[in-house]
Design a protein around this motif. Structure first.
Motif, short mmCIF file in Angstrom:
data_model
loop_
_atom_site.label_atom_id
_atom_site.label_comp_id
_atom_site.label_asym_id
_atom_site.label_seq_id
_atom_site.Cartn_x
_atom_site.Cartn_y
_atom_site.Cartn_z
N UNK A 92 -27.70 1.67 -18.80
CA UNK A 92 -27.27 3.55 -19.14
C UNK A 92 -27.33 4.68 -20.04
N UNK A 93 -28.82 4.77 -20.32
CA UNK A 93 -29.59 6.43 -20.49
C UNK A 93 -29.97 6.50 -19.45
N UNK A 94 -30.73 5.78 -18.09
CA UNK A 94 -30.74 6.36 -17.31
C UNK A 94 -29.44 7.18 -16.51
N UNK A 95 -28.09 6.39 -16.54
CA UNK A 95 -27.24 6.82 -15.86
C UNK A 95 -26.98 8.06 -16.43
N UNK A 96 -26.69 8.06 -17.93
CA UNK A 96 -26.79 9.51 -18.72
C UNK A 96 -27.49 10.73 -18.05
N UNK A 97 -28.73 10.57 -18.16
CA UNK A 97 -30.07 10.91 -17.67
C UNK A 97 -30.09 11.53 -15.71
N UNK A 156 -21.64 7.79 -32.07
CA UNK A 156 -21.50 6.02 -31.91
C UNK A 156 -21.51 5.94 -30.37
N UNK A 157 -20.08 6.48 -29.77
CA UNK A 157 -20.02 6.11 -27.98
C UNK A 157 -21.28 6.44 -26.91
N UNK A 158 -21.88 7.70 -27.49
CA UNK A 158 -23.24 8.12 -27.11
C UNK A 158 -24.12 6.89 -26.46
N UNK A 178 -12.70 -0.10 -1.57
CA UNK A 178 -13.51 -1.49 -0.43
C UNK A 178 -14.68 -0.41 -1.47
N UNK A 179 -15.34 0.31 -1.02
CA UNK A 179 -16.79 1.00 -1.33
C UNK A 179 -17.37 0.51 -2.13
N UNK A 180 -16.44 0.47 -4.09
CA UNK A 180 -17.11 -0.21 -5.14
C UNK A 180 -17.18 -1.94 -5.08
N UNK A 181 -16.12 -2.21 -4.05
CA UNK A 181 -16.26 -3.78 -4.31
C UNK A 181 -17.91 -4.16 -2.97
N UNK A 182 -17.96 -3.02 -2.10
CA UNK A 182 -19.53 -3.57 -1.80
C UNK A 182 -20.73 -2.96 -2.46
N UNK A 183 -20.49 -2.22 -3.18
CA UNK A 183 -21.62 -2.02 -4.14
C UNK A 183 -21.06 -1.66 -5.51
N UNK A 184 -22.33 -1.72 -5.98
CA UNK A 184 -21.76 -1.60 -7.97
C UNK A 184 -22.32 -0.03 -8.18
N UNK A 185 -21.82 0.49 -9.81
CA UNK A 185 -21.72 1.17 -9.82
C UNK A 185 -23.33 2.01 -9.96
N UNK A 186 -24.34 1.16 -10.53
CA UNK A 186 -25.72 1.49 -9.89
C UNK A 186 -26.38 2.31 -9.18
N UNK A 187 -25.55 1.24 -7.57
CA UNK A 187 -25.88 1.64 -6.19
C UNK A 187 -25.00 3.12 -6.14
#
Length: 105
Positions: A21-26, A10-12, A76-85
């Motif tokens: 999410x799939x792209x992130x896991x890959x 379920x978590x996966x 600071x970096x996470x405020x400028x860039x989102x997790x995808x970036x």
């Protein structure tokens, strides 16, 4: 109080159920697989080139020295860039690192 448990499947599905999410896991599994291979083989290659244990240790020290400021600046970096970036930047950094390793004579 009754505890609620979620299964790993379920978590996966929750994490990988979307395109992002799939792209992130890959990307996560691909990068970690590549890093484990590179980290395992680079020390064998240094040994093949005649490098000492001190040289191998210094490579780890240099890696950690570059990581410390990044961890310090992470909020600071996470405020400028989102997790995808950030994942894209990590992928590019890994590719550059592996290309750099391939240029070692």
């Amino acid at each position: 109080s009754q505890k609620s448990y979620i299964s790993m499947l379920s978590l996966l599905y929750l994490i990988g159920g979307t395109i992002f999410g799939g792209s992130f896991l890959f990307s996560f599994f691909t990068l970690n697989t590549g890093m484990s291979v590179v980290e395992s083989l680079i020390f064998l290659y240094y040994d093949f080139l005649g490098g000492s244990n001190t040289l191998c240790g210094l490579t780890v020290v240099v890696t950690v020295l570059f990581e410390i400021p990044i961890f310090h600046l992470a909020p600071v970096i996470l405020q400028k860039f989102n997790p995808a970036h950030m994942q894209i930047i990590a992928s590019i950094a890994f590719v550059v690192r592996v290309i750099g390793y391939s240029l070692i004579p």
